[in-house]
Design an enzyme around this catalytic site. Sequence first.
Site, mmCIF file in Angstrom:
data_model
loop_
_atom_site.group_PDB
_atom_site.id
_atom_site.type_symbol
_atom_site.label_atom_id
_atom_site.label_comp_id
_atom_site.label_asym_id
_atom_site.label_seq_id
_atom_site.Cartn_x
_atom_site.Cartn_y
_atom_site.Cartn_z
ATOM 1 N N ASN A 1 -10.697 -2.789 -6.154
ATOM 2 C CA ASN A 1 -9.914 -1.782 -6.890
ATOM 3 C C ASN A 1 -10.552 -1.351 -8.216
ATOM 4 O O ASN A 1 -10.143 -0.356 -8.808
ATOM 5 C CB ASN A 1 -8.474 -2.267 -7.140
ATOM 6 N N ASP B 1 0.828 -1.204 0.000
ATOM 7 C CA ASP B 1 0.000 0.000 0.000
ATOM 8 C C ASP B 1 0.867 1.261 0.000
ATOM 9 O O ASP B 1 1.962 1.266 0.560
ATOM 10 C CB ASP B 1 -0.892 -0.025 1.243
HETATM 11 C C1 FPP Z 1 -2.035 0.183 -3.290
HETATM 12 O O1 FPP Z 1 -1.510 1.506 -3.232
HETATM 13 C C2 FPP Z 1 -1.478 -0.495 -4.422
HETATM 14 C C3 FPP Z 1 -2.172 -1.064 -5.450
HETATM 15 C C4 FPP Z 1 -3.641 -1.064 -5.537
HETATM 16 C C5 FPP Z 1 -1.506 -1.681 -6.581
HETATM 17 C C6 FPP Z 1 -0.351 -2.566 -6.211
HETATM 18 C C7 FPP Z 1 0.394 -2.746 -7.423
HETATM 19 C C8 FPP Z 1 1.727 -2.675 -7.524
HETATM 20 C C9 FPP Z 1 2.680 -2.515 -6.412
HETATM 21 C C10 FPP Z 1 2.243 -2.741 -8.890
HETATM 22 C C11 FPP Z 1 3.157 -3.864 -9.109
HETATM 23 C C12 FPP Z 1 2.622 -5.200 -9.000
HETATM 24 C C13 FPP Z 1 3.058 -6.188 -9.797
HETATM 25 C C14 FPP Z 1 2.611 -7.561 -9.583
HETATM 26 C C15 FPP Z 1 3.962 -5.925 -10.910
HETATM 27 P P1 FPP Z 1 -2.509 2.707 -3.396
HETATM 28 O O2 FPP Z 1 -2.563 3.077 -4.826
HETATM 29 O O3 FPP Z 1 -3.800 2.362 -2.756
HETATM 30 O O4 FPP Z 1 -1.773 3.827 -2.571
HETATM 31 P P2 FPP Z 1 -2.466 4.971 -1.754
HETATM 32 O O5 FPP Z 1 -3.145 4.319 -0.593
HETATM 33 O O6 FPP Z 1 -1.300 5.812 -1.342
HETATM 34 O O7 FPP Z 1 -3.401 5.684 -2.675
#
Ligand code: FPP
Length: 239
Positions: free
Chosen positions: A65, A17
């Site tokens: 998501n 996250d």
């Molecule tokens: C949460 O951070 C993250 C995600 C929903 C996506 C996770 C994906 C990756 C780390 C990309 C790479 C994965 C692979 C398998 C190549 P957020 O966007 O919710 O962050 P925030 O809470 O700060 O908005």
Amino acid sequence: MKDNPESGDLHVAIIMDGNGRWAQKRGKPRLFGHHAGARRVSEVLEACPDLGVKYLTIFAFSTENWKRTQSEVAGLMSLFRRYIEREAHRLAEKGVRVRFIGDRVRLDQKLVKLMDDLEALTEGNDLVHLTIALNYGSRDEVARATRRLAQDVAAGRLAPGDVDEETLPRYLDTCLLPDPDLVIRTSGEARISNFLLWQSAYAEYEFVDTLWPDFSAAEFVKVVGRYHQRERRFGAVPG
Ligand code: FPP
């Protein structure tokens, strides 16, 4: 499914996250953070063998998501496709076995084909088992599992009286994995967000403040080190 409290074959699951906030702090679009997050996946994966982490499960995209903007969802899907295309051979050569969990029905067919091919390409590997949760949610997984279980009962393949806590997990997406020993969530949020709810009943949890794109291999080593200091009891009294 088995518990592995004492062995060196640790199963670590990560809720990655903080990509969005990491990007916003730099005045960049959220996808910039997801790309940086993808680089951390490779770094953490490389650290696994030396740490005795045989199973690494990462939460890449949840069933919730889809509520993000269309452009973020499309950007993430394209990132997953490019990650698989770019990393497939390296993962195979490094002895990584890749699996995907989650419901593939809603995913783009091109992506599903890449996922299937990567699973097939790496199925003989055993150094590290990388499981990528994509369109995954625990409640959805349990609902899908229960549907299949009910079909087996209706067809006479399974007696209702035989359904117990050994039987149900055989229908989960994680049926070939041990339960997680440690679940890490980055970014300072202390929530489990529908991730491996059944499987993590006895997992240890670590909530760290670091945003995922800043989560280095060195921090991963420290967090796994803290896990080893903990006493796991599985409901028993201390010995
Ligand atoms: C949460 O951070 C993250 C995600 C929903 C996506 C996770 C994906 C990756 C780390 C990309 C790479 C994965 C692979 C398998 C190549 P957020 O966007 O919710 O962050 P925030 O809470 O700060 O908005």
